[in-house]
Motif scaffolding. Structure first.
Motif, PDB file in Angstrom:
ATOM      1  N   LEU A 196      78.051 -20.544  21.828  1.00  0.00           N
ATOM      2  CA  LEU A 196      77.557 -19.578  20.852  1.00  0.00           C
ATOM      3  C   LEU A 196      77.319 -18.199  21.468  1.00  0.00           C
ATOM      4  N   SER A 197      77.006 -18.119  22.753  1.00  0.00           N
ATOM      5  CA  SER A 197      76.777 -16.847  23.466  1.00  0.00           C
ATOM      6  C   SER A 197      75.759 -15.960  22.760  1.00  0.00           C
ATOM      7  N   PRO A 198      74.522 -16.426  22.578  1.00  0.00           N
ATOM      8  CA  PRO A 198      73.503 -15.584  21.932  1.00  0.00           C
ATOM      9  C   PRO A 198      73.194 -14.348  22.764  1.00  0.00           C
ATOM     10  N   GLU A 199      72.724 -13.300  22.090  1.00  0.00           N
ATOM     11  CA  GLU A 199      72.264 -12.111  22.807  1.00  0.00           C
ATOM     12  C   GLU A 199      71.009 -12.417  23.614  1.00  0.00           C
ATOM     13  N   ARG A 200      70.129 -13.192  23.023  1.00  0.00           N
ATOM     14  CA  ARG A 200      68.888 -13.532  23.702  1.00  0.00           C
ATOM     15  C   ARG A 200      68.425 -14.917  23.269  1.00  0.00           C
ATOM     16  N   ILE A 201      67.831 -15.646  24.210  1.00  0.00           N
ATOM     17  CA  ILE A 201      67.166 -16.921  23.926  1.00  0.00           C
ATOM     18  C   ILE A 201      65.820 -16.824  24.619  1.00  0.00           C
ATOM     19  N   ASP A 202      64.797 -16.473  23.882  1.00  0.00           N
ATOM     20  CA  ASP A 202      63.490 -16.193  24.475  1.00  0.00           C
ATOM     21  C   ASP A 202      62.450 -17.209  24.045  1.00  0.00           C
ATOM     22  N   TRP A 203      61.734 -17.749  25.037  1.00  0.00           N
ATOM     23  CA  TRP A 203      60.493 -18.438  24.730  1.00  0.00           C
ATOM     24  C   TRP A 203      59.507 -17.385  24.226  1.00  0.00           C
ATOM     25  N   TRP A 204      58.868 -17.677  23.116  1.00  0.00           N
ATOM     26  CA  TRP A 204      57.986 -16.683  22.485  1.00  0.00           C
ATOM     27  C   TRP A 204      56.738 -17.395  22.009  1.00  0.00           C
ATOM     28  N   ARG A 205      55.580 -16.928  22.491  1.00  0.00           N
ATOM     29  CA  ARG A 205      54.319 -17.515  22.026  1.00  0.00           C
ATOM     30  C   ARG A 205      53.269 -16.431  21.884  1.00  0.00           C
ATOM     31  N   PRO A 206      52.884 -16.111  20.643  1.00  0.00           N
ATOM     32  CA  PRO A 206      51.773 -15.189  20.462  1.00  0.00           C
ATOM     33  C   PRO A 206      50.469 -15.919  20.762  1.00  0.00           C
ATOM     34  N   ALA A 207      49.424 -15.170  21.030  1.00  0.00           N
ATOM     35  CA  ALA A 207      48.119 -15.785  21.275  1.00  0.00           C
ATOM     36  C   ALA A 207      47.122 -15.230  20.258  1.00  0.00           C
ATOM     37  N   PRO A 208      46.565 -16.075  19.386  1.00  0.00           N
ATOM     38  CA  PRO A 208      46.910 -17.499  19.257  1.00  0.00           C
ATOM     39  C   PRO A 208      48.161 -17.669  18.391  1.00  0.00           C
ATOM     40  N   GLY A 209      48.855 -18.743  18.566  1.00  0.00           N
ATOM     41  CA  GLY A 209      50.044 -18.997  17.773  1.00  0.00           C
ATOM     42  C   GLY A 209      50.873 -20.099  18.376  1.00  0.00           C
ATOM     43  N   PRO A 210      51.836 -20.608  17.606  1.00  0.00           N
ATOM     44  CA  PRO A 210      52.656 -21.718  18.091  1.00  0.00           C
ATOM     45  C   PRO A 210      53.750 -21.255  19.047  1.00  0.00           C
ATOM     46  N   LEU A 211      54.159 -22.141  19.930  1.00  0.00           N
ATOM     47  CA  LEU A 211      55.271 -21.883  20.827  1.00  0.00           C
ATOM     48  C   LEU A 211      56.580 -21.969  20.053  1.00  0.00           C
ATOM     49  N   GLY A 212      57.522 -21.118  20.407  1.00  0.00           N
ATOM     50  CA  GLY A 212      58.814 -21.159  19.730  1.00  0.00           C
ATOM     51  C   GLY A 212      59.904 -20.528  20.566  1.00  0.00           C
ATOM     52  N   LEU A 213      61.113 -20.594  20.042  1.00  0.00           N
ATOM     53  CA  LEU A 213      62.268 -19.929  20.631  1.00  0.00           C
ATOM     54  C   LEU A 213      62.773 -18.878  19.647  1.00  0.00           C
ATOM     55  N   VAL A 214      63.013 -17.679  20.133  1.00  0.00           N
ATOM     56  CA  VAL A 214      63.630 -16.634  19.325  1.00  0.00           C
ATOM     57  C   VAL A 214      65.062 -16.468  19.813  1.00  0.00           C
ATOM     58  N   VAL A 215      66.016 -16.705  18.920  1.00  0.00           N
ATOM     59  CA  VAL A 215      67.434 -16.632  19.256  1.00  0.00           C
ATOM     60  C   VAL A 215      68.057 -15.483  18.468  1.00  0.00           C
ATOM     61  N   SER A 216      68.757 -14.604  19.158  1.00  0.00           N
ATOM     62  CA  SER A 216      69.442 -13.485  18.522  1.00  0.00           C
ATOM     63  C   SER A 216      70.948 -13.670  18.684  1.00  0.00           C
ATOM     64  N   LEU A 217      71.673 -13.573  17.579  1.00  0.00           N
ATOM     65  CA  LEU A 217      73.122 -13.703  17.571  1.00  0.00           C
ATOM     66  C   LEU A 217      73.740 -12.390  17.119  1.00  0.00           C
ATOM     67  N   ALA A 218      74.864 -12.020  17.720  1.00  0.00           N
ATOM     68  CA  ALA A 218      75.556 -10.790  17.341  1.00  0.00           C
ATOM     69  C   ALA A 218      77.055 -11.026  17.386  1.00  0.00           C
ATOM     70  N   SER A 219      77.774 -10.394  16.450  1.00  0.00           N
ATOM     71  CA  SER A 219      79.223 -10.548  16.399  1.00  0.00           C
ATOM     72  C   SER A 219      79.822  -9.390  15.617  1.00  0.00           C
ATOM     73  N   ILE A 220      81.102  -9.114  15.885  1.00  0.00           N
ATOM     74  CA  ILE A 220      81.804  -8.093  15.110  1.00  0.00           C
ATOM     75  C   ILE A 220      82.238  -8.632  13.755  1.00  0.00           C
ATOM     76  N   SER A 221      82.208  -9.960  13.587  1.00  0.00           N
ATOM     77  CA  SER A 221      82.626 -10.603  12.344  1.00  0.00           C
ATOM     78  C   SER A 221      81.412 -11.213  11.643  1.00  0.00           C
ATOM     79  N   ARG A 222      81.189 -10.810  10.404  1.00  0.00           N
ATOM     80  CA  ARG A 222      80.071 -11.364   9.638  1.00  0.00           C
ATOM     81  C   ARG A 222      80.266 -12.858   9.391  1.00  0.00           C
ATOM     82  N   GLN A 223      81.510 -13.273   9.154  1.00  0.00           N
ATOM     83  CA  GLN A 223      81.780 -14.684   8.924  1.00  0.00           C
ATOM     84  C   GLN A 223      81.459 -15.510  10.175  1.00  0.00           C
TER      85      GLN A 223
END
Length: 404
Positions: A210-237
């Motif tokens: 998939l080659s994401p732009e970013r795969i970040d562990w993200w946890r606000p305090a207080p808040g749940p742990l999660g992953l933020v994944v960003s995808l980018a492409s020249i094709s919308r499809q």
């Protein structure tokens, strides 16, 4: 001191002859990061600004070191290009066409700190975007390395040495950088759940096509742990197909997910830079953090770090692939975060084979910004070659623990 460009070299020569210690600076937006400097003389490159040359067809740009990062991005955006780097921690809007709001620092300052964020997953860090550099040495002699094209193979790789030097080796004056087309489409996914399936999903993403732009562990305090994944492409499809594939994988693993449009994704990324209040103008690099920590460890050890109670009370953004990130708590929470908690977190990072640097701390704390690296003798030897009189950025040599 804020000299004009024509005065800069002669001023540095005079300081060298006098043996006067001084601190190189860009716009001065992050002088409070890292070790406190005992030097009163700060030499600013604020007047050394402007884009000198942009070659859209070659995807290169030549820029003076004191140019605000937002101005560089805005100039490139006119040709649908950008520097594929993260805005520094504490920056405001990430819209590439905006040049207002509080300072995100200069391009020279960004290179001098050498800090990379989540975009390193796909685009690597700022040191990898450099193709040429000009500087003034401590004795006032001008030096250059690299060139104007992406393919430079001759000479000593001085650019890598200056990136992350914190101004301790020379004053950066000009930079040649590689640019990339701005992705026309960008979507994201915020994934939440238990640590074990999240870690498994992170490993799957790192090995997927998939080659994401970013795969970040993200946890606000207080808040749940999660992953933020960003995808980018020249094709919308293609972008929609990648997002659907990721959603199906996430659902099969019993994880909750929220799709993110480009604007919402940018807001979440701003939250991950410590910016309070979505939609506000940037508030400045010094706002919002009482403790600001830079973490680095092997990505395989991220799970042990995330499971540790040492992180309780800290907000966290950590690259799942790079193992690099930030932990922080705001000014209101900093008084309740004792220094021994930060020291415990540093010990944990060290035990996991990584490090922890203290970029900002409350005035009452006196924790070393960084500890000695095993390569300290080499670092000090390089410093002696570049700055025999030890004039530049005293007490701020990366990899050498500052004196108390």
């Amino acid at each position: 001191m804020t000299p004009q460009p024509r005065e800069l070299q002669e001023l540095v020569r005079t300081l060298h002859q006098q043996g006067t210690p001084w601190l190189p600076s860009g716009l001065g937006s992050r002088l409070d990061w890292g070790p406190p400097s005992p030097m009163e003389l700060v030499l600013s490159c604020r007047e050394l600004n402007g884009v000198i040359e942009h070659s859209p067809g070659d995807f290169t740009v030549r820029v003076r070191a004191g140019t605000p990062l937002l101005e560089v991005q805005a100039a490139l955006a006119q040709h649908r290009q950008w520097l594929a780097i993260d805005m520094p921690w504490g920056s405001g809007p990430s819209d590439l066409t905006k040049t207002t709001g509080a300072s995100s620092g200069s391009i020279g300052g960004l290179v001098a700190r050498g800090l990379a964020g989540g975009y390193r997953q796909r685009y690597l860090g700022i040191r990898d975007q450099l193709i040429g550099i000009s500087l003034i040495r401590a004795d006032g002699v001008e030096a250059k390395a690299g060139g104007k094209v992406v393919k430079n193979v001759a000479g000593y790789d001085l650019m890598r040495l200056l990136a992350g030097s914190w101004g301790s080796l020379g004053l950066i004056t000009e930079l040649n950088l590689r640019t990339l087309p701005i992705p026309p489409g960008r979507l994201g996914l915020w994934i939440r759940g238990d640590l074990t399936p999240l870690a498994e999903l992170g490993r799957w993403l790192l090995n997927s096509s998939l080659s994401p732009e970013r795969i970040d562990w993200w946890r606000p305090a207080p808040g749940p742990l999660g992953l933020v994944v960003s995808l980018a492409s020249i094709s919308r499809q293609t972008l929609n197909e990648q997002l659907l594939c990721l959603q199906e994988k996430t659902a099969a693993m019993g994880l909750a997910s929220t799709p993110l449009g480009a604007e919402t994704l940018a807001e979440l990324e701003a939250d991950g830079r410590g910016v309070e209040g979505r939609g506000e103008e940037a508030r400045g690099a010094s706002a919002g953090a009482g403790w600001l920590l830079r973490l680095g460890l092997r990505s395989s050890e991220a799970r042990a770090l995330l499971a540790s109670p040492s992180l309780e009370g800290f907000s966290l953004v950590l690259g799942a692939g790079s193992g690099l990130g930030y932990a922080w708590c705001d000014k209101h929470s900093a008084t309740a975060m004792p220094a021994y908690r930060v020291e415990a977190l540093r010990r944990l990072c060290t035990e996991l084979g990584g490090y922890l640097n203290v970029l900002k701390q409350p005035p009452t704390s006196r924790i070393p910004a960084w500890l000695d690296t095993p390569a300290r003798p080499m670092v000090e030897a390089i410093k002696r070659q570049f700055d025999p009189k030890q004039q530049l950025a005293r007490g701020r040599l990366p990899g050498v623990q500052p004196l108390p």
